[in-house]
Design a protein around this motif. Structure first.
Motif, PDB file in Angstrom:
ATOM      1  N   ASP A 319     -10.501   1.885  -1.945  1.00  0.00           N
ATOM      2  CA  ASP A 319     -10.629   2.798  -3.090  1.00  0.00           C
ATOM      3  C   ASP A 319     -11.748   2.380  -4.045  1.00  0.00           C
ATOM      4  N   GLN A 320     -12.281   1.176  -3.883  1.00  0.00           N
ATOM      5  CA  GLN A 320     -13.373   0.695  -4.742  1.00  0.00           C
ATOM      6  C   GLN A 320     -14.746   0.892  -4.109  1.00  0.00           C
ATOM      7  N   ALA A 321     -14.789   1.340  -2.855  1.00  0.00           N
ATOM      8  CA  ALA A 321     -16.068   1.517  -2.168  1.00  0.00           C
ATOM      9  C   ALA A 321     -16.758   2.786  -2.671  1.00  0.00           C
ATOM     10  N   ASP A 322     -18.067   2.700  -2.832  1.00  0.00           N
ATOM     11  CA  ASP A 322     -18.852   3.814  -3.376  1.00  0.00           C
ATOM     12  C   ASP A 322     -19.714   4.421  -2.268  1.00  0.00           C
ATOM     13  N   PHE A 323     -19.304   5.593  -1.774  1.00  0.00           N
ATOM     14  CA  PHE A 323     -20.075   6.252  -0.726  1.00  0.00           C
ATOM     15  C   PHE A 323     -19.647   7.704  -0.609  1.00  0.00           C
ATOM     16  N   HIS A 324     -20.450   8.482   0.084  1.00  0.00           N
ATOM     17  CA  HIS A 324     -20.092   9.860   0.408  1.00  0.00           C
ATOM     18  C   HIS A 324     -20.854  10.267   1.661  1.00  0.00           C
ATOM     19  N   PHE A 325     -20.520  11.439   2.180  1.00  0.00           N
ATOM     20  CA  PHE A 325     -21.226  11.973   3.342  1.00  0.00           C
ATOM     21  C   PHE A 325     -22.010  13.211   2.927  1.00  0.00           C
ATOM     22  N   ALA A 326     -23.190  13.348   3.486  1.00  0.00           N
ATOM     23  CA  ALA A 326     -24.060  14.480   3.159  1.00  0.00           C
ATOM     24  C   ALA A 326     -23.588  15.713   3.917  1.00  0.00           C
ATOM     25  N   ASP A 327     -22.422  16.248   3.500  1.00  0.00           N
ATOM     26  CA  ASP A 327     -21.866  17.384   4.237  1.00  0.00           C
ATOM     27  C   ASP A 327     -22.578  18.695   3.904  1.00  0.00           C
ATOM     28  N   ASP A 328     -23.583  18.644   3.001  1.00  0.00           N
ATOM     29  CA  ASP A 328     -24.420  19.814   2.779  1.00  0.00           C
ATOM     30  C   ASP A 328     -25.619  19.815   3.734  1.00  0.00           C
ATOM     31  N   GLU A 329     -25.697  18.771   4.568  1.00  0.00           N
ATOM     32  CA  GLU A 329     -26.699  18.710   5.622  1.00  0.00           C
ATOM     33  C   GLU A 329     -25.970  18.725   6.961  1.00  0.00           C
ATOM     34  N   ALA A 330     -26.704  18.526   8.051  1.00  0.00           N
ATOM     35  CA  ALA A 330     -26.090  18.593   9.373  1.00  0.00           C
ATOM     36  C   ALA A 330     -26.775  17.612  10.306  1.00  0.00           C
ATOM     37  N   ALA A 331     -26.085  17.283  11.385  1.00  0.00           N
ATOM     38  CA  ALA A 331     -26.650  16.398  12.410  1.00  0.00           C
ATOM     39  C   ALA A 331     -26.246  16.898  13.785  1.00  0.00           C
ATOM     40  N   CYS A 332     -27.112  16.645  14.753  1.00  0.00           N
ATOM     41  CA  CYS A 332     -26.854  17.021  16.147  1.00  0.00           C
ATOM     42  C   CYS A 332     -27.252  15.863  17.042  1.00  0.00           C
ATOM     43  N   CYS A 333     -26.397  15.525  17.996  1.00  0.00           N
ATOM     44  CA  CYS A 333     -26.690  14.482  18.980  1.00  0.00           C
ATOM     45  C   CYS A 333     -26.610  15.081  20.378  1.00  0.00           C
ATOM     46  N   VAL A 334     -27.674  14.906  21.142  1.00  0.00           N
ATOM     47  CA  VAL A 334     -27.722  15.356  22.542  1.00  0.00           C
ATOM     48  C   VAL A 334     -27.703  14.125  23.438  1.00  0.00           C
ATOM     49  N   ILE A 335     -26.761  14.087  24.361  1.00  0.00           N
ATOM     50  CA  ILE A 335     -26.658  12.958  25.292  1.00  0.00           C
ATOM     51  C   ILE A 335     -27.527  13.216  26.521  1.00  0.00           C
ATOM     52  N   MET A 336     -28.316  12.209  26.870  1.00  0.00           N
ATOM     53  CA  MET A 336     -29.089  12.247  28.112  1.00  0.00           C
ATOM     54  C   MET A 336     -28.381  11.335  29.112  1.00  0.00           C
ATOM     55  N   ALA A 337     -27.931  11.920  30.210  1.00  0.00           N
ATOM     56  CA  ALA A 337     -27.154  11.189  31.216  1.00  0.00           C
ATOM     57  C   ALA A 337     -27.902  11.163  32.545  1.00  0.00           C
ATOM     58  N   THR A 338     -27.458  10.285  33.429  1.00  0.00           N
ATOM     59  CA  THR A 338     -28.065  10.173  34.754  1.00  0.00           C
ATOM     60  C   THR A 338     -27.504  11.261  35.676  1.00  0.00           C
ATOM     61  N   LYS A 339     -28.381  11.893  36.451  1.00  0.00           N
ATOM     62  CA  LYS A 339     -27.928  12.923  37.383  1.00  0.00           C
ATOM     63  C   LYS A 339     -26.806  12.378  38.266  1.00  0.00           C
ATOM     64  N   GLY A 340     -25.747  13.174  38.391  1.00  0.00           N
ATOM     65  CA  GLY A 340     -24.575  12.740  39.156  1.00  0.00           C
ATOM     66  C   GLY A 340     -23.402  12.370  38.274  1.00  0.00           C
ATOM     67  N   TYR A 341     -23.678  11.979  37.029  1.00  0.00           N
ATOM     68  CA  TYR A 341     -22.611  11.657  36.083  1.00  0.00           C
ATOM     69  C   TYR A 341     -21.772  12.902  35.819  1.00  0.00           C
TER      70      TYR A 341
END
Length: 428
Positions: A319-341
């Motif tokens: 409860d003493q930690a000072d932080f927040h998340f930028a939920d007015d922005e966005a993020a996208c992650c694309v996974i690159m995998a090996t063929k056959g996975y």
């Protein structure tokens, strides 16, 4: 100053954690056990497996580690945090008694039933004959789950009675998932959008992180086999402020209180896998750690000092930690995998990652004879972009993917499209 930090694990999630820890002004030297050749750019990798608990503890004592982050499920469920704490090394992550919330699906389902936390109706079986008798009369479709850890693959959605019988036999008779399948949970199949919500908790305070949406199937259009995750976006447009309030009151806080009542106080990152049904949000699963690849979109949106947050979590002063998340922005992650996975695939393919790409998280790579980066797994890279809007984040992530040389890899081309449809009011 925290002079020596040890992160246990070796995938994209651990790379994301390490990159965020490095931003802390109080972070000193970071070790990663075992890490990989991509993580080696950001931490000193030590070739000790994440499940080699004795060797990890010996290393931590010898190197006088000041703080440890145990990231994967297996060492958490096996009790690594307990062993490190016995040596006086503070840790981020739940102890063995608390990690059972992921380590045993039967435990977590019984916990939810006992404390009236919304979840799917279910039955648990330790004898195959009784499970098969139940399958003859239960409603289908159903979900069959191996009780223990199974590398994210011990959950089978069964559309027919025949599929359900085969799933039970695979787990209990053929031991497809080893000892994890000696007990199975058969539960009703819920309908609705899925949401992942990771949260920091010190056993009393719970602070949810920005919500996310995972894409489990291997191919475009949610086709193919389930994987460990082919991409993710944040925030999840289905997760409204009203739903978040309901989840806090009916799921998040009750879960923490339930664990305390059971003498299993949870400290660390508690992951809530939710289904937003017509009857309200329900828990599909708990994880006792950061999700992968959810961590790769959630942590880039964190505005705050991750090391400080983790230490407050360990100390019981979240409860003493000072932080927040930028939920007015966005993020996208694309996974690159090996063929056959996620089935059979080769290793050792060359990876060419431009130096100016910042948020590329390496999940599986090793060094070649000439120092080049080579693929060393199924899921190999997570490519993340943060932007002011979700369409911009998606476009930026794919623009980065196209700059990476991995001709023997593949990726989904529709990460985030379901979320965009939801934002436009076109989806369920």
């Amino acid at each position: 100053m925290v002079d020596k930090i040890m992160v246990v694990g070796g995938g994209g999630r651990e790379h994301a954690i390490i990159k965020k820890l490095k931003e802390s002004p109080n972070a000193g030297k970071i070790y990663c056990l075992p890490g990989n050749a991509g993580i080696a750019k950001d931490a000193e990798c030590v070739p000790i497996g994440a499940e080699d608990l004795d060797a990890i503890v010996d290393f931590a004592v010898k190197e006088k580690i000041d703080y440890a982050v145990v990231a994967p499920d297996d060492p958490l469920v096996m009790g690594l945090v307990d062993l490190l704490q016995e040596k006086g090394i503070p840790c981020f992550g739940p102890n063995k008694k608390a990690a059972i919330i992921e380590g045993s699906k039967a435990f977590s389902k019984d916990l939810m039933k006992k404390y009236h936390i919304p979840t799917a109706q279910f039955e648990t079986f330790t004898e195959m004959d009784k499970a098969l008798d139940y399958v003859k009369t239960c409603k289908v479709p159903v979900v069959v789950k191996a009780d223990g850890l199974a590398k994210g693959k011990g959950v089978l959605i069964c559309e027919s009675r025949e599929d359900t019988e085969n799933a039970v036999k695979e787990m209990m008779q053929d031991q497809k998932f080893g000892k994890s399948g000696t007990t199975v949970v058969i539960e009703e199949s819920l309908e609705g959008p899925e949401v992942s919500v990771l949260s920091f908790t010190d056993g009393n305070t719970v602070i949810p992180m920005v919500s996310s949406m995972d894409h489990k199937r291997a191919f475009d259009g949610d086709k193919g086999l389930n994987t460990g995750g082919m991409g993710t976006i944040a925030p999840n447009p289905y997760y409204t402020e009203d739903i978040a309030k309901t989840c806090m009151e009916e799921i998040f806080l009750p879960t923490i209180k339930a664990m305390n009542e059971e003498g299993r106080s949870f400290k660390g990152c508690l992951y809530f896998g939710l289904m937003l049904t017509k009857d309200g949000p329900k828990v599909i699963e708990y994880n006792c750690r950061f999700g992968d690849p959810e961590a790769q979109v959630v942590l880039p949106l964190l505005e705050g000092d991750l090391l400080d947050i983790m230490m407050h979590t360990t100390d019981g002063t979240l409860d003493q930690a000072d932080f927040h998340f930028a939920d007015d922005e966005a993020a996208c992650c694309v996974i690159m995998a090996t063929k056959g996975y996620p089935e059979h695939y080769e290793k050792g393919f060359r990876l060419d990652i431009p130096d100016d790409l910042e948020n590329v998280y390496v999940a599986g790579a090793r060094k070649g004879e000439n120092g080049e980066l080579l693929s060393d797994g199924g899921r190999v890279l997570g490519v993340t972009a943060r932007a002011a809007t979700l369409p911009e984040a998606i476009d930026s992530a794919y623009a980065q993917v196209k700059r990476i040389g991995f001709p023997d890899g593949f990726y989904r081309h529709d990460i985030g499209q379901r979320a965009l449809a939801a934002l436009k009011g076109e989806a369920r």
